[in-house]
Design an enzyme around this catalytic site. Structure first.
Site, PDB file in Angstrom:
ATOM      1  N   ASP A   1      10.766   9.804  14.009  1.00  0.00           N
ATOM      2  CA  ASP A   1       9.391   9.899  13.510  1.00  0.00           C
ATOM      3  C   ASP A   1       8.665  11.125  14.066  1.00  0.00           C
ATOM      4  O   ASP A   1       7.468  11.299  13.845  1.00  0.00           O
ATOM      5  CB  ASP A   1       8.624   8.614  13.856  1.00  0.00           C
ATOM      6  CG  ASP A   1       8.521   8.396  15.361  1.00  0.00           C
ATOM      7  OD1 ASP A   1       9.115   9.197  16.121  1.00  0.00           O
ATOM      8  OD2 ASP A   1       7.858   7.429  15.767  1.00  0.00           O
TER       9      ASP A   1
ATOM     10  N   GLU B   1      13.190   2.021   4.675  1.00  0.00           N
ATOM     11  CA  GLU B   1      14.254   1.040   4.877  1.00  0.00           C
ATOM     12  C   GLU B   1      14.508   0.768   6.352  1.00  0.00           C
ATOM     13  O   GLU B   1      15.379   1.385   6.968  1.00  0.00           O
ATOM     14  CB  GLU B   1      15.536   1.538   4.198  1.00  0.00           C
ATOM     15  CG  GLU B   1      15.390   1.519   2.692  1.00  0.00           C
ATOM     16  CD  GLU B   1      16.419   2.409   2.003  1.00  0.00           C
ATOM     17  OE1 GLU B   1      17.181   1.866   1.200  1.00  0.00           O
ATOM     18  OE2 GLU B   1      16.447   3.613   2.274  1.00  0.00           O
TER      19      GLU B   1
ATOM     20  N   VAL C   1       7.657  11.741  16.908  1.00  0.00           N
ATOM     21  CA  VAL C   1       6.644  11.430  17.924  1.00  0.00           C
ATOM     22  C   VAL C   1       7.383  11.251  19.252  1.00  0.00           C
ATOM     23  O   VAL C   1       8.386  10.549  19.313  1.00  0.00           O
ATOM     24  CB  VAL C   1       5.867  10.147  17.560  1.00  0.00           C
ATOM     25  CG1 VAL C   1       4.897   9.787  18.673  1.00  0.00           C
ATOM     26  CG2 VAL C   1       5.131  10.338  16.243  1.00  0.00           C
TER      27      VAL C   1
ATOM     28  N   THR D   1       7.504   7.380  21.051  1.00  0.00           N
ATOM     29  CA  THR D   1       7.944   6.142  20.379  1.00  0.00           C
ATOM     30  C   THR D   1       9.459   6.056  20.501  1.00  0.00           C
ATOM     31  O   THR D   1      10.173   6.940  20.038  1.00  0.00           O
ATOM     32  CB  THR D   1       7.553   6.142  18.882  1.00  0.00           C
ATOM     33  OG1 THR D   1       7.978   7.364  18.294  1.00  0.00           O
ATOM     34  CG2 THR D   1       6.063   5.982  18.715  1.00  0.00           C
TER      35      THR D   1
ATOM     36  N   TRP E   1      10.910   4.230  12.816  1.00  0.00           N
ATOM     37  CA  TRP E   1      12.351   4.508  12.710  1.00  0.00           C
ATOM     38  C   TRP E   1      12.629   5.801  11.941  1.00  0.00           C
ATOM     39  O   TRP E   1      13.754   6.227  11.790  1.00  0.00           O
ATOM     40  CB  TRP E   1      13.059   3.340  12.022  1.00  0.00           C
ATOM     41  CG  TRP E   1      12.614   3.126  10.592  1.00  0.00           C
ATOM     42  CD1 TRP E   1      13.120   3.735   9.475  1.00  0.00           C
ATOM     43  CD2 TRP E   1      11.588   2.258  10.137  1.00  0.00           C
ATOM     44  NE1 TRP E   1      12.458   3.295   8.351  1.00  0.00           N
ATOM     45  CE2 TRP E   1      11.513   2.380   8.730  1.00  0.00           C
ATOM     46  CE3 TRP E   1      10.707   1.372  10.785  1.00  0.00           C
ATOM     47  CZ2 TRP E   1      10.586   1.680   7.953  1.00  0.00           C
ATOM     48  CZ3 TRP E   1       9.799   0.668  10.010  1.00  0.00           C
ATOM     49  CH2 TRP E   1       9.745   0.833   8.613  1.00  0.00           C
TER      50      TRP E   1
ATOM     51  N   THR F   1      -2.403  -3.768   7.364  1.00  0.00           N
ATOM     52  CA  THR F   1      -1.685  -2.823   6.510  1.00  0.00           C
ATOM     53  C   THR F   1      -2.501  -1.548   6.290  1.00  0.00           C
ATOM     54  O   THR F   1      -1.942  -0.459   6.203  1.00  0.00           O
ATOM     55  CB  THR F   1      -1.348  -3.505   5.166  1.00  0.00           C
ATOM     56  OG1 THR F   1      -0.634  -4.700   5.446  1.00  0.00           O
ATOM     57  CG2 THR F   1      -0.497  -2.616   4.297  1.00  0.00           C
TER      58      THR F   1
ATOM     59  N   GLY G   1       0.831  -1.196   0.000  1.00  0.00           N
ATOM     60  CA  GLY G   1       0.000   0.000   0.000  1.00  0.00           C
ATOM     61  C   GLY G   1       0.861   1.240   0.000  1.00  0.00           C
ATOM     62  O   GLY G   1       2.063   1.174   0.284  1.00  0.00           O
TER      63      GLY G   1
ATOM     64  N   HIS H   1       7.080   6.048   9.803  1.00  0.00           N
ATOM     65  CA  HIS H   1       7.474   4.773  10.404  1.00  0.00           C
ATOM     66  C   HIS H   1       8.164   5.061  11.742  1.00  0.00           C
ATOM     67  O   HIS H   1       8.693   6.149  11.949  1.00  0.00           O
ATOM     68  CB  HIS H   1       8.423   4.021   9.473  1.00  0.00           C
ATOM     69  CG  HIS H   1       7.752   3.601   8.202  1.00  0.00           C
ATOM     70  ND1 HIS H   1       8.318   3.794   6.956  1.00  0.00           N
ATOM     71  CD2 HIS H   1       6.547   3.015   7.979  1.00  0.00           C
ATOM     72  CE1 HIS H   1       7.489   3.327   6.024  1.00  0.00           C
ATOM     73  NE2 HIS H   1       6.416   2.851   6.618  1.00  0.00           N
TER      74      HIS H   1
ATOM     75  N   GLU I   1      -1.361   2.260   6.803  1.00  0.00           N
ATOM     76  CA  GLU I   1      -1.465   3.301   5.759  1.00  0.00           C
ATOM     77  C   GLU I   1      -2.290   4.494   6.247  1.00  0.00           C
ATOM     78  O   GLU I   1      -1.980   5.648   5.926  1.00  0.00           O
ATOM     79  CB  GLU I   1      -2.072   2.729   4.482  1.00  0.00           C
ATOM     80  CG  GLU I   1      -1.222   1.685   3.768  1.00  0.00           C
ATOM     81  CD  GLU I   1       0.179   2.168   3.452  1.00  0.00           C
ATOM     82  OE1 GLU I   1       0.349   3.371   3.160  1.00  0.00           O
ATOM     83  OE2 GLU I   1       1.108   1.352   3.521  1.00  0.00           O
TER      84      GLU I   1
END
Ligand SMILES: [Zn+2]
Length: 685
Positions: A264, A253, A266, A269, A248, A233, A196, A246, A237
């Site tokens: 990220d 990747e 945030v 996290t 990371w 998924t 997606g 993501h 999305e």
């Protein structure tokens, strides 16, 4: 965790997994990175991200907790007629997973890694299937668009698929504003190797459908073509769509040591390089990573953090990207998501509208919305009445029968009757020799079962006589399969029969991909087997024309099918013509005949022997391009020898057939390197 590296990509791509720890390669993020190499676009992007951060800060002081935002959602299925045309049930299952995850109603939050217990967040966002289209019409919340762009090998940003929906979906043709709907575009393959993709909020897309989420069909929901590992998924999305990166950082990747330097944005996290498998001890950047986060790539994803929830709610309430229009009361009313929608459409279908007597038909209810009771009437059927949603009915007597469904939402009820909807055939089919020149039928339905009104009797074009059958492929939908199903034919006294017919076809332009098939069934149409396959390169009998094709006498081509043997020889044999439209021109079929090849003891047909003109009223030339012809034996369709011409010993012979009785004959020809059988039609009485 927050640090210096800010967002780089505005388009994010999610890589799908069928199972831990296999990673599906992803190539096109480099292409997307290219897109952002424009300094102006990058500048705007940074400014918008900064504005979103400011907005999130303000939001924190406003205490919006407890406000549940509703997002009207539409699923647009772009399909090629294959498995990617996923069922309504699979879509509804996908929507249920999305809502459970966003409202923290997924039971597996109870099993999060102890280090993160108490942390999974209720995002307080719900997705409700739209029930009103942009033109105000009532619909199911799902649109379907047939298009080869369902499968994309070279990523082009989704523009082709958006155009397909705008021009060709089955509900409302035009743009579905992303300020009114969250559009989910379900494809066979939205881009090579991805499950997606979507865009972060950005004003640059305006209200265009570029702000949609693209999904591969087998990552929607947990049933049908998808499974429980793939079903989250869409949650992932939707996170991107609401400005989450993501865990990371904003690349595709995971697992790179350098990811410890990206973030990220945030706060709660933990910094991580990201994992593609369910590593519960990920301390790649120091702290224990939140492997189970929806924005990671591991299959044990089951939570958003409060920081992510805050960031998503900021994206949804900001003017950046226009997501804040979606949940306004006026928009919820306009899209039919404000209150429980009313019943507006009563409809049903059956997979197989033609059966043999004694067989059953399964009916599927397609009514919406909020139907709570069903009343079916099945004149001629057993039972003749049902209150099940999806009943199965047996028909014992040949005939055509209507079906009526009355559905109710508890307040209103609507009835739908389909006349002549069920066709029940004689158990014992028509005798052979069978001949069909379409001379008697007034309409196709007199003797045949077409699946489209584009099949019609032509009274102006024929191979012989006055009529033929025509598929108006000039006006057909690409990739749709048009079928013309026969009545039953009794082959129970045979072990092998030959089907002969003539057809004419032209392309509309170079590159047409129409595929023509003849299929046979020994169980009254329950299952079908391809008996003849003619691909586009072998199909054309006339030159390409951009005008509606109408054949000249020389454009008719004779086809014989010699593999109707053994198991097919039942008392209710059926065959059907099938054209998968590939942009080509009209198809005509005429002079169908079925005769026993077994009665002649041979069933082969040599391509070294020609007989022409066929049909003919007076003369017939039989010619061999191989060894000389020695004998021609002429049989009628019952296998009776009516004439034998011996000692020919020539490569060509002219026969005077004017005295033969009008009808079909089989010529058994010795010569041309073997023995051939050729059906011949004698015109006249
Ligand atoms: Zn992703």
């Amino acid at each position: 965790m927050k640090n210096i590296v800010s967002f780089f990509l505005s388009i994010v791509v999610s890589i799908g997994f069928s199972q831990d720890p296999i990673q599906v390669g992803c190539g096109q993020h480099r292409l997307l990175r290219q897109m952002l190499k424009s300094p102006e676009r990058l500048k705007i992007h940074h400014a918008e991200q900064k504005a979103l951060e400011e907005h999130e800060k303000q939001l924190r002081s406003q205490k919006t907790k407890g406000i549940v935002y509703t997002i009207p959602i539409v699923f647009h299925v772009i399909h090629n007629g294959g498995v990617e045309n996923i069922s309504d049930d699979q879509i509804l299952d996908g929507l249920a997973v999305l809502n459970k995850d966003f409202r923290k109603l997924n039971p597996d939050t109870a099993t999060v890694n102890p280090a993160f217990q108490g942390m999974p967040a209720d995002v307080e966002i719900q997705f409700i299937l739209a029930t009103i289209a942009p033109d105000g019409s009532c619909f199911s919340g799902i649109t379907r668009t047939p298009s080869p762009n369902s499968y994309v090998s070279n990523f082009s940003g989704g523009g082709d698929q958006i155009n397909d929906i705008i021009n060709g979906n089955d509900v409302y043709q035009g743009s579905w504003s992303s300020h009114n709907y969250l559009n989910i575009i379900v494809c066979g393959n939205p881009s090579d190797g991805v499950a997606g993709y979507t865009n972060y909020p950005s004003n640059s897309f305006g209200n265009s459908m570029n702000a949609s989420i693209w999904m591969r069909h087998d990552y929607v929901g947990t049933i049908g073509t998808s499974n429980s590992l793939s079903g989250r998924t869409l949650t992932h999305e939707a996170g991107h769509w609401l400005n989450l990166a993501h865990t990371w950082g904003s690349t595709n990747e995971p697992g790179l040591p350098s990811n410890c330097n990206s973030d990220d944005n945030v706060l709660d996290t933990p910094n991580t390089i990201g994992t593609t498998w369910c590593n519960q001890n990920d301390t790649s950047c120091g702290p224990l990573g939140n492997t189970e986060n929806y924005m990671n790539y591991a299959s044990c994803r089951k939570m958003f953090t409060p920081g992510q929830a805050s960031r998503m709610r900021a994206a949804l309430t900001s003017t950046i990207g226009g997501r804040n229009n979606l949940w306004q009361t006026a928009n919820l009313i306009a899209t039919g998501t404000f209150s429980s929608p009313e019943l507006c459409e009563v409809n049903f279908e059956s997979a197989k509208p033609v059966i043999c007597s004694g067989d059953s038909i399964a009916f599927t209810d397609l009514s919406f919305h909020n139907v709570i009771s069903w009343t079916w009437d099945f004149p001629g059927g057993t039972p003749s009445f049902s209150t099940l949603q999806n009943p199965t009915v047996v028909y014992n007597n040949p005939g055509l029968y209507p079906v009526t469904l009355t559905a109710s939402d508890g307040i209103n009820s609507i009835s739908e009757t389909k006349n002549n909807y069920v066709g029940v055939l004689q158990g014992l089919g028509a005798a052979i020799p069978y001949q069909e020149g379409f001379e008697n039928p007034i309409s196709v339905e007199d003797n045949w079962f077409p699946n489209s009104a584009l099949w019609e009797v032509s009274t102006s074009v024929s191979s012989s006589g006055n009529n033929s059958i025509k598929l108006d492929n000039f006006n057909a939908i690409d990739n749709y399969t048009y079928e013309l199903e026969s009545n039953t034919i009794d082959l129970s006294n045979e072990t092998a029969v030959t089907i002969g017919f003539k057809y004419a076809f032209a392309n509309k332009s170079n590159g047409n991909t129409d595929q023509f098939q003849v299929l046979g069934s020994w169980d009254c149409g329950e299952t079908w087997y391809v008996r003849k396959n003619i691909s586009n390169s072998q199909l054309t009998t006339a030159n390409t024309t951009s005008f509606p094709f109408s054949p000249q006498p020389s454009h008719w081509k004779q086809v014989y099918i010699n593999n109707i043997i053994n198991s097919f020889c039942v008392e209710n044999f059926k065959f059907k013509f099938s054209l998968k439209s590939g942009g080509g021109n009209n198809l005509y079929i005429d002079n169908i005949n079925i005769f026993p090849s077994s009665s002649l003891g041979i069933n082969q047909y040599s391509n070294t022997i020609e007989a022409f003109p066929n049909p003919s009223a007076s003369e017939l030339t039989v010619k061999s391009s191989g060894s000389p012809i020695t004998t021609i034996s002429v049989y009628d369709l019952t296998g009776r020898l009516v004439e034998a011409i011996n000692n020919i010993n020539s490569n060509s012979i002219l026969l005077n057939v004017s005295s033969w009785k009008g009808g079909f004959y089989i010529l058994k020809i010795d010569g041309g390197n073997g023995v051939s059988t050729i059906p011949f039609e004698k015109l006249g009485s």
